[in-house]
Design an enzyme around this catalytic site. Sequence first.
Site, mmCIF file in Angstrom:
data_model
loop_
_atom_site.group_PDB
_atom_site.id
_atom_site.type_symbol
_atom_site.label_atom_id
_atom_site.label_comp_id
_atom_site.label_asym_id
_atom_site.label_seq_id
_atom_site.Cartn_x
_atom_site.Cartn_y
_atom_site.Cartn_z
ATOM 1 N N THR A 130 -6.066 0.474 2.372
ATOM 2 C CA THR A 130 -7.119 -0.106 1.540
ATOM 3 C C THR A 130 -8.259 -0.613 2.422
ATOM 4 O O THR A 130 -8.107 -0.731 3.639
ATOM 5 C CB THR A 130 -6.564 -1.247 0.667
ATOM 6 N N GLU A 156 0.840 -1.208 0.000
ATOM 7 C CA GLU A 156 0.000 0.000 0.000
ATOM 8 C C GLU A 156 0.873 1.255 0.000
ATOM 9 O O GLU A 156 0.524 2.281 -0.593
ATOM 10 C CB GLU A 156 -0.906 0.010 1.237
ATOM 11 N N MET A 213 -8.637 -2.751 8.896
ATOM 12 C CA MET A 213 -8.106 -3.456 10.059
ATOM 13 C C MET A 213 -7.210 -2.622 10.984
ATOM 14 O O MET A 213 -6.538 -3.191 11.840
ATOM 15 C CB MET A 213 -7.348 -4.713 9.591
ATOM 16 N N GLU A 214 -7.170 -1.308 10.805
ATOM 17 C CA GLU A 214 -6.228 -0.529 11.633
ATOM 18 C C GLU A 214 -6.752 0.785 12.212
ATOM 19 O O GLU A 214 -6.331 1.197 13.304
ATOM 20 C CB GLU A 214 -4.956 -0.199 10.808
ATOM 21 N N ASP A 220 -11.910 -4.427 -2.453
ATOM 22 C CA ASP A 220 -12.834 -5.564 -2.581
ATOM 23 C C ASP A 220 -14.231 -5.190 -2.141
ATOM 24 O O ASP A 220 -14.422 -4.329 -1.289
ATOM 25 C CB ASP A 220 -12.328 -6.742 -1.743
ATOM 26 N N LYS A 267 -14.429 -0.992 5.305
ATOM 27 C CA LYS A 267 -14.084 -2.054 6.280
ATOM 28 C C LYS A 267 -12.587 -2.321 6.192
ATOM 29 O O LYS A 267 -12.084 -2.707 5.137
ATOM 30 C CB LYS A 267 -14.879 -3.322 5.945
#
Length: 241
Positions: free
Chosen positions: A89, A13, A175-176, A199, A173
């Site tokens: 992302t 990324e 994760m961090e 996605d 959505k």
Amino acid sequence: MQRITMIVAMKQEAAPIIKHLNLSEVKMQDPVLTCQAFQGNYKGLDISLVVNGTDREYNVESVGTQPATITTLEAIRQFTPDLLINAGTCGAFKDKGSAIGDVYMGEKIRYFDRRIPLGEDYFAYGDGSYESALALDYANRLGLKGAVVCTGNSLDMSPTDEAILREEPLVAKEMEAAAIAAVAKMYKTPLLAVKSVTDLVDEECTTAEQFLANLAKASELLQQHVFKLLDVLSSEAKLAC
Ligand code: ADE
């Protein structure tokens, strides 16, 4: 705002941003940690970018809330930024109008998988909601849609996760961000989260397949929007001089 630190989870990324800003690697102060830092200057802004680095045990990119917390804490201590940008992302819902490569600004950041039904206070702590007026302002100026950045520690989505995610109008959505927001708040450092869609979580094709297929494209689009944001921040910094 002169000193800007970007927190980016994966090197894939970060790669287009590091390349286009021509950032050079600098040492992190604590050699025990896996995070890696890069530094440079862009239009008068002092830029640092920190990635979580490779997990030594499993030899994969470190992702999720635990490395995000450590990286953010260390990055704030080392670079004392005026502003943090979490660039990364995300997944999104096709039936809420999202498409691969869409880029969102997080107008609110919250957890979606920290469920603690031990009364109102624990429930609210679990949700860990952070609103950002600053983000709305920059989203408007950049012509970006504001989304609710929803953080959890799974790339896939359980039916319970889906029900919670669907409570929000437009979802990023990932994760961090909520872990980063918690540390940023402790250190009174403003945070902007910019997320690019890899996605569609309600698509038949698995999230993992879409993520791998679209990571490079989404990271390139992310980089383009991060640059527009830096241009705005640079012109503001000049006005403030
Ligand atoms: N990062 C990119 N896509 C994601 C997804 N669907 N869930 C969590 N993190 C992501």
